[in-house]
Design a protein around this motif. Structure first.
Motif, PDB file in Angstrom:
ATOM      1  N   LYS A 617       1.178  -0.993  -0.060  1.00 39.22           N
ATOM      2  CA  LYS A 617      -0.310   0.033  -0.040  1.00 39.22           C
ATOM      3  C   LYS A 617       0.835   0.804   0.029  1.00 39.22           C
ATOM      4  N   ASN A 618       0.488   2.119  -0.836  1.00 40.69           N
ATOM      5  CA  ASN A 618       1.247   3.204  -0.933  1.00 40.69           C
ATOM      6  C   ASN A 618       0.798   4.501  -0.270  1.00 40.69           C
ATOM      7  N   ILE A 619       1.042   5.366   0.951  1.00 42.40           N
ATOM      8  CA  ILE A 619       0.841   6.169   1.879  1.00 42.40           C
ATOM      9  C   ILE A 619       1.711   6.965   1.628  1.00 42.40           C
ATOM     10  N   SER A 620       1.280   7.900   2.472  1.00 45.54           N
ATOM     11  CA  SER A 620       2.447   9.779   2.519  1.00 45.54           C
ATOM     12  C   SER A 620       2.338   9.875   3.486  1.00 45.54           C
ATOM     13  N   ILE A 621       3.202  10.808   4.254  1.00 44.02           N
ATOM     14  CA  ILE A 621       3.175  11.145   5.714  1.00 44.02           C
ATOM     15  C   ILE A 621       3.738  12.420   6.073  1.00 44.02           C
ATOM     16  N   THR A 622       3.422  13.492   6.311  1.00 42.85           N
ATOM     17  CA  THR A 622       3.656  14.717   6.702  1.00 42.85           C
ATOM     18  C   THR A 622       4.120  14.858   8.282  1.00 42.85           C
ATOM     19  N   ILE A 623       5.160  16.116   8.710  1.00 44.70           N
ATOM     20  CA  ILE A 623       6.447  15.637   9.605  1.00 44.70           C
ATOM     21  C   ILE A 623       5.955  16.771  10.002  1.00 44.70           C
ATOM     22  N   SER A 624       5.682  17.235  11.868  1.00 41.09           N
ATOM     23  CA  SER A 624       5.769  18.965  11.779  1.00 41.09           C
ATOM     24  C   SER A 624       7.317  18.496  12.601  1.00 41.09           C
ATOM     25  N   VAL A 625       8.264  20.389  12.592  1.00 40.78           N
ATOM     26  CA  VAL A 625       9.550  21.050  12.631  1.00 40.78           C
ATOM     27  C   VAL A 625       9.217  22.072  13.766  1.00 40.78           C
ATOM     28  N   GLY A 626      10.224  22.011  14.885  1.00 42.13           N
ATOM     29  CA  GLY A 626      10.643  22.971  16.141  1.00 42.13           C
ATOM     30  C   GLY A 626      11.741  23.438  15.624  1.00 42.13           C
ATOM     31  N   VAL A 627      12.313  24.683  16.171  1.00 42.37           N
ATOM     32  CA  VAL A 627      13.194  25.194  15.190  1.00 42.37           C
ATOM     33  C   VAL A 627      13.751  26.200  16.101  1.00 42.37           C
ATOM     34  N   ALA A 628      14.422  25.840  16.961  1.00 41.48           N
ATOM     35  CA  ALA A 628      15.308  26.753  18.110  1.00 41.48           C
ATOM     36  C   ALA A 628      17.297  27.197  17.855  1.00 41.48           C
ATOM     37  N   GLY A 629      17.047  28.807  17.838  1.00 42.79           N
ATOM     38  CA  GLY A 629      18.600  29.388  17.623  1.00 42.79           C
ATOM     39  C   GLY A 629      19.029  28.916  18.863  1.00 42.79           C
TER      40      GLY A 629
END
Length: 661
Positions: A617-629
């Protein structure tokens, strides 16, 4: 000489009668042969044989009906008949005769000489005798045979729920006990028959089942042990027998009626039961069987003997109920352990292990509060990692540290032994910590979560009722904690191994320990050289949904695909490490936070466009990103905390987004 022809004829007919079965058989064989064989001569012969046997059988039947000398002789004959007058005599018995000596006259008469009784008496008695003959006319045998109209419901409970499927042991016990009480009530013509359990821990008598004619039988099911008759039987273990109950003291003696019912007679007998070894001493009964009546002196010594037999039957029912209930609990415990193991296999993480233990405990035991205490390395303390409050009253909160070993939970962990407090009001030791402000009523159990090598914490359950938990409850909770401990042992061993491994075996990234060590080194280098440094944390959206639908192994393949895409999106000198089960860390060297945001958006778009194949089965995913300097003089814990905080905010916003601290 005249009888000789008759005797010869009778002899011939007798032989025919004796062999009529043979003639019938020969005729049938000849008939079948003539039908099956296609030869003309043989068919003619068979036809003649059939005709001859038919004639002989016809003669035999006719002679039996008409020959005056025929009698029933031959047992082999297919048809036997009785002559009308054969072996029969007619007797006249007149019970209206009047004789001085009191005897009755019986006469044997022939058919021709028989006359009705009405013709042998005077005309003045004829009318009355005819009436008597009609009244005392004997019916035929068929009319005398009265067949009762029984139904299935007279012998079987057709609509009973107990026969419609598998029932719990308690339902079956109540059904059989009610039947026994019904029999006792009917046999003794009693007003009420009832059975009570004796709960000495709570000092109560508990009504299990009853059969009564009274509408005022009490509905609360339990009352406190006192000076009533039922309590006396339970305390003394001896029968109580009263021939006449004083109406003024009825309410004090019989607590199982809501109002006086004018009971006159009472008898109560103890019911004993030994759960374990039969050699144990039997002192106190487990229950009481009572019977009462509205008649004075309605019961005697024979009643006591009869009830003694019924108590033996009830004891056998209790044993059967206990054995089946133990088997049911064992089955439920095994099912809980299996579900616990399956869930841990699917999601082998610490929160999943803790949650599985809490859920399975809820299915097996009745409690009001539950807590799971584990050791927290960061806080260097034993901390409550899971709290469940069913009654929504004040209790401790998650991440609450406990006093070790000054609390009940601390002592259970230290001694690696379970602790059961049946009455918290009588115990001065705090449950968790000294300053807790919790109600001091109820009962409390603390079970250590320990394997053969180490104690990892404790699972604790609490009830607002005293003595709420049985030995069986403690045993089941201990088994669940034991299986949880084995899972925790594997989990922490894996964590320990991962600490000494540089490369994660699934994703090919740096391990968590090595990644955190490199963050600390790069922060020091950034401070020394005055360069910028940014940390990104990446997590897969809807992780639990993917694991639940495709399993842990498939999720690991998703993580591998994601790691390849992330490493392809960064520079060779940037650092990528696996921080958690579903989180990556990316340390961008010599990169400010605003530039890191552009890198994060690039990574997010690349991942969103990926198509991953899982089990066809072909699926797609998404991500969440947190950025800190990173800022000058910042510690790694602060940098990681900032990045994780904005990552959680991005996930809570719906995912597939980049947030900057």
């Amino acid at each position: 000489m005249n009888l000789l022809p008759h005797l010869k004829l009778e002899s011939i007919i007798s032989k025919i009668n004796a062999n009529d079965g043979i003639f019938l058989t020969i005729g049938m064989v000849a008939l079948i042969t003539g039908i099956l064989v296609d030869i003309f001569i043989i068919r003619i012969i068979c036809l003649l044989i059939v005709i001859a046997t038919s004639i002989l059988l016809f003669i035999s039947l006719r002679m039996k009906d008409f020959h005056p000398f025929m009698k029933i002789k031959e047992p082999n004959s297919l048809s036997q008949s009785y002559q009308k007058n054969e072996m029969m005599k007619k007797l006249i018995f007149d019970d209206f005769q009047h004789h001085d000596n009191g005897d009755f006259k019986i006469e044997e008469v022939s058919e021709n000489s028989y006359k009705p009784l009405s013709e042998t008496v005077s005309n003045t008695e004829t009318e009355g005798l005819n009436t008597a003959n009609q009244l005392f006319k004997m019916p035929s045998v068929e009319k005398l045979r009265v067949i009762p109209q029984f139904q299935v419901a007279d012998f079987f409970d057709v609509n009973s729920e107990i026969f419609k499927g598998e029932t719990e042991p308690r339902t079956e016990f109540d059904f059989l006990l009610t039947k026994v009480l019904g029999v006792i009530k009917e046999v003794l013509f009693a007003h009420t028959a009832a059975f009570f359990w004796a709960n000495r821990e709570k000092h109560q008598m508990i009504m299990e089942s009853f059969v009564s004619d009274s509408p005022s039988f009490f509905t609360s099911r339990r009352f406190t042990m006192g000076h009533d008759l039922v309590s006396k039987v339970a305390e003394a273990g001896k029968p109580e027998f009263i021939s006449e109950v004083n109406p003024l003291s009825e309410a004090e003696l019989l607590h199982y009626y809501e109002r006086p019912t004018l009971i006159k007679s009472f008898i109560g007998v103890p019911v004993f039961f030994v759960r374990g070894n039969i050699d144990e001493s039997v002192e106190k009964p487990v229950g009481v069987l009572i019977v009462d009546s509205k008649a004075t002196d309605d019961f005697g010594q024979e009643t006591l003997t009869l009830l003694g037999q019924f108590t033996k039957l009830i004891s056998a029912l209790i044993k059967s109920y206990n054995d089946k209930y133990d088997l049911l609990l064992d089955s439920e415990l095994l099912s809980s352990i299996r579900r616990l193991q399956e869930r841990i296999k699917q999601n082998f993480r610490l929160p999943s292990i803790v949650q599985s233990l809490a859920e399975e405990t809820s299915k097996l035991i009745n409690w009001d509060y539950l807590s799971i205490v584990l050791y927290d390395e960061a806080k260097r303390a034993w901390v409550a990692k899971k709290i469940t409050n069913r009654v929504y009253e004040g209790y401790i909160v998650t991440e609450q540290a406990i006093d070790f070993p000054e609390s009940i939970v601390g002592q259970a962990i230290k001694n690696n032994l379970y602790t059961y407090v049946d009455d918290l009001n009588a115990n001065t030791t705090p449950r968790y910590y000294s300053e807790e402000k919790l109600d001091r009523k109820g009962s409390f159990v603390s079970i250590p979560i320990s394997s053969l090598n180490k104690c990892y914490g404790a699972v604790n359950i609490e009830s607002r009722d005293k003595s709420n938990f049985s030995r069986r409850d403690i045993d089941m909770l201990y088994r669940l904690a034991e299986n949880t401990a084995y899972a925790l042992e594997i989990f922490f061993m894996q964590e320990m191994i991962n600490e000494y491994v540089i490369i994660d075996d699934v994703t090919g990234m740096y391990s968590k320990k090595f990644f955190m060590q490199r963050i600390e080194e790069e922060l020091q280098r950034s401070d020394d050289s005055g360069t910028e440094l940014s940390l990104l944390f990446v997590t897969i959206d809807r992780t639990e949904e993917i694991v639940g639908r495709y399993g842990t192994e498939s999720f690991e393949r998703v993580m591998l695909t994601l790691s390849k895409a992330v490493r392809a999106s960064v520079r060779s000198y940037d650092l990528v490490g696996r921080y958690d089960t579903n989180r990556f860390g990316i340390l961008l060297i010599n990169t400010a936070a605003n530039e890191a945001y552009i890198w994060a958006e690039k990574i997010r778009k690349n991942i969103a466009g990926l198509v991953i194949n899982i089990d066809g089965k072909n699926i797609s995913i998404t991500i969440s990103v947190g950025v800190a300097g990173a800022m000058e003089g910042m510690k790694k814990e602060e940098l990681v905390g900032n990045s994780v905080a904005v990552l959680n905010a991005a996930s809570q916003a719906g995912g597939n987004v980049v947030r900057v601290f």
